[in-house]
Write a protein that holds these residues in place. Structure first.
Motif, PDB file in Angstrom:
ATOM      1  N   ILE A   1      88.694   4.770  58.364  1.00 19.84           N
ATOM      2  CA  ILE A   1      89.375   5.885  58.987  1.00 19.84           C
ATOM      3  C   ILE A   1      89.209   5.693  60.485  1.00 19.84           C
ATOM      4  O   ILE A   1      88.148   5.304  60.937  1.00 19.84           O
TER       5      ILE A   1
ATOM      6  N   LYS B   1      84.000  11.617  54.373  1.00 16.57           N
ATOM      7  CA  LYS B   1      84.035  10.735  53.204  1.00 16.57           C
ATOM      8  C   LYS B   1      82.652  10.162  52.999  1.00 16.57           C
ATOM      9  O   LYS B   1      81.940   9.947  53.971  1.00 16.57           O
TER      10      LYS B   1
ATOM     11  N   ASN C   1      96.956  10.957  47.270  1.00 14.29           N
ATOM     12  CA  ASN C   1      95.558  11.188  47.623  1.00 14.29           C
ATOM     13  C   ASN C   1      95.282  11.300  49.113  1.00 14.29           C
ATOM     14  O   ASN C   1      94.328  11.945  49.509  1.00 14.29           O
ATOM     15  N   ASN C   2      96.062  10.637  49.921  1.00 15.57           N
ATOM     16  CA  ASN C   2      95.725  10.594  51.341  1.00 15.57           C
ATOM     17  C   ASN C   2      96.518  11.580  52.194  1.00 15.57           C
ATOM     18  O   ASN C   2      96.453  11.519  53.406  1.00 15.57           O
TER      19      ASN C   2
ATOM     20  N   ASP D   1      98.660  11.510  56.913  1.00 11.48           N
ATOM     21  CA  ASP D   1      98.198  10.500  55.976  1.00 11.48           C
ATOM     22  C   ASP D   1      96.916   9.933  56.567  1.00 11.48           C
ATOM     23  O   ASP D   1      96.953   9.103  57.474  1.00 11.48           O
TER      24      ASP D   1
ATOM     25  N   HIS E   1      88.810  17.898  48.291  1.00  5.97           N
ATOM     26  CA  HIS E   1      89.892  17.126  47.670  1.00  5.97           C
ATOM     27  C   HIS E   1      89.907  17.363  46.168  1.00  5.97           C
ATOM     28  O   HIS E   1      88.844  17.424  45.538  1.00  5.97           O
TER      29      HIS E   1
ATOM     30  N   GLY F   1      94.795   8.040  55.274  1.00  7.88           N
ATOM     31  CA  GLY F   1      94.503   6.670  54.887  1.00  7.88           C
ATOM     32  C   GLY F   1      95.176   5.709  55.853  1.00  7.88           C
ATOM     33  O   GLY F   1      94.607   4.716  56.282  1.00  7.88           O
TER      34      GLY F   1
END
Length: 557
Positions: free
Chosen positions: A531, A498, A191-192, A207, A480, A209
């Motif tokens: 983040i 986000k 996901n990241n 990445d 995403h 995340g």
DNA sequence: ACACCATGGCCCC
DNA sequence: TGGGGCCCCTGGTG
């Protein structure tokens, strides 16, 4: 530069000394005399033109004026207040006034391309704001076809469910490329992980995340990375297509890459022979990488042998660039291509040869992208440089003309990555799309370029994403596949948007919503640290690997 | 601060 | 059909 040849014909001029506007044609604070931009005054303009010259530069006029004064001749009269830099006529000016761009009234509307008005008064902008308005809906399905269509895609909800747009988002800069970002791709399972390609040919793996983990590959391509696709049967293998004429296959774990196809084996032999690869997609059933070059030809690479397969096939007008390829998500042998010959075309890969397209979808200008809808594969969304998104509601329906066209500002000049409207891969109703906006809007005095969320079934602007700190245009956007995350490539920067908190999510209502990143919070530095922003990114650049190329992080604004 | 450039696509002659 | 000029929101280089 051109020598002045009109001195003898120069008339009486009165130099208006009070106007400092000759130097401040680009000054922002003066907002008087708006009437001068209105075309009604053109009698005056014409007079000026007749008396002076239609081609002389402002500086030339000033020189001439000075000449006249020095010689002690009688003062003459001329208005030096406004010279349009676009059409060179007097009486109006094109350019920014504050954060608003004033069009040259002599030109067709910059937004909808129709003459008779400017962007400020364009009906597509005034009526529903910000340039998004649906064209009249055309019924493309006959009743019987509709029944068939419903049978063929029974899993599609007949009524569009409410989708969710985050009301407020956090934005984070995760990294700067050293050149402008050209493409983005999320990892299919992790996901990241986000992949980014740039104009220089670098491929970044981020990445977001854990910002501590990132790698930039600088040796895979020598110029623009135009497209990236993961190998569907092996998550760590990525195919990338580049303007250097190669398809590369990179192992993200080892960093090793190979070039299963190189269309310029003899190196640079001039622009007439140098092939560039833009469109690329993977047919997972056949295990093929499909790619097309800048001369209209389609190529195939077998993923098992990693070798080129068969001959090149002419799929667009010979000599023109093919910019997009998309395999249908349900039936991968059905292929959608688009290119500079103003067409999007549908093909059957099983019977493909030059001229064998099933449909040719005509556009007014270059087609930047064409995508089947993500679930059923029965809708088509295209982005054309005529500032329109075109939607075909069903490939089983009437393909002669689009079901809908949406006027949207994404005409661009050559220094930008082309805009591409992309479906939200999470929207089961297959109606939400995201695309950056070229034309700027005045947001409290700042000219910003939002990223638009558009309901393609109605043309309505559902949300627009801006951040006061992001003043550059954002042509590259990717939603995403599973989470409420938007990745944006804007100039050399990458942004991750986000939702602020899950509780902030609101359901769609009828009215358009603004999605604005909190400014104070951003300026003060990261708060809730999920983040990091770029300042903290900077300290994290590791010497982890030689492949990693450090680029200087520069905070603009 | 300023000029130039890249080499994209379109329009016009 | 081809070459030249043009162009609104780049960004690096000199």
């Amino acid at each position: 530069m051109a020598p002045v040849t009109r001195r003898t014909a120069f008339p009486k001029v009165l130099i208006e000394r009070d106007s400092e506007s000759e130097q401040s044609s680009s000054e922002e604070e003066e907002d008087e005399e708006e009437e001068e931009i209105v075309p009604e005054e053109e009698e005056e303009d014409d007079n000026d033109d007749d008396k002076v010259t239609t081609t002389s530069e402002k500086t030339e006029i000033l020189e001439l004026c000075a000449d006249v004064i020095r010689k002690g001749k009688a003062l003459l009269t001329i208005s030096l207040k406004k010279v349009c830099k676009v059409c060179k006529k007097h009486g109006h000016e094109a350019g920014f006034k504050g954060a608003t761009y004033i069009d040259c009234p002599m030109k067709p509307c910059f937004l909808c391309k129709k003459p008779g008005h400017t962007t400020l008064t364009c009906p597509h902008r005034v009526s529903t704001e910000h340039g998004v308005v649906p064209a009249p809906r055309k019924k493309t399905c006959k009743p019987l076809e509709y029944v068939f269509e419903r049978q063929l895609r029974p899993s599609l909800p007949s009524i569009k469910p409410k989708y969710v747009i985050p009301d407020q988002v956090n934005c984070a800069v995760i990294r700067y490329h050293s050149r402008r970002v050209t493409c983005l791709e999320f990892h299919p399972t992790k996901n990241n992980i986000l992949l980014s390609g740039d104009k220089k040919g670098q491929l970044g793996v981020w990445d977001f995340g854990k910002v501590y983990e990132k790698v930039v590959y600088g040796n895979i391509h020598s110029c623009l990375v135009n497209n990236m696709r993961f190998n569907p049967s092996n998550d760590c293998m990525v195919y990338s297509a580049s303007s250097d004429g190669t398809i590369s296959c990179t192992d993200l774990e080892t960093g090793l890459s190979s070039s299963p196809m190189n269309l310029n084996p003899g190196g640079w032999l001039g622009r007439n022979t140098w092939k560039m690869i833009y469109g690329m997609d993977i047919n997972s059933e056949k295990g093929l990488v499909l790619a097309a070059d800048s001369f209209g030809f389609l190529y195939m690479v077998d993923m098992r042998s990693n070798h080129r397969n068969g001959d090149a096939i002419l799929i667009h007008k010979k000599g023109t660039k093919v910019v997009g390829i998309h395999c249908n998500p349900i039936q991968p042998d059905i292929l959608l291509t688009c290119g500079n010959d103003h067409f999007a075309r549908i093909w059957d890969l099983r019977y493909i040869e030059a001229g064998s397209s099933l449909y040719d979808l005509k556009h007014n200008r270059v087609v930047n992208s064409a995508y089947f809808s993500p679930f059923s594969g029965t809708k088509i969304l295209t982005t054309s440089q005529d500032n329109r998104l075109n939607i075909w509601d069903s490939i089983f329906g009437n393909m002669d003309s689009p079901s809908r066209e949406i006027v949207h500002s994404h005409d661009f000049n050559r220094h930008l990555t082309p805009f591409k409207a992309e479906w939200d891969p999470k929207d089961p109703s297959e109606s939400l799309a995201v695309i950056g906006r070229y034309i700027s809007e005045n947001y409290n005095g700042a000219a910003l370029h939002p990223i638009d969320f558009i309901d393609t079934s109605t043309g309505q602007l559902v949300a627009e994403v801006i951040d006061p700190n992001i003043t550059t245009i954002s042509p590259v956007n990717k939603l995403h596949p599973r989470e409420d995350i938007l990745a944006t490539g804007s100039s050399r920067s990458l942004f991750i948007w986000k939702p602020k908190e899950k509780s902030d999510l609101v359901e769609e209502k009828d009215e358009r919503k603004f999605v604005v990143c909190g400014k104070a919070e951003k300026k003060r530095g990261k708060k809730n640290g999920d983040i990091s922003d770029e300042s903290d990114d900077e300290g994290v650049i590791s010497s982890k690997s030689k492949k990693f190329k450090s680029t200087k992080t520069k905070n603009k604004h």
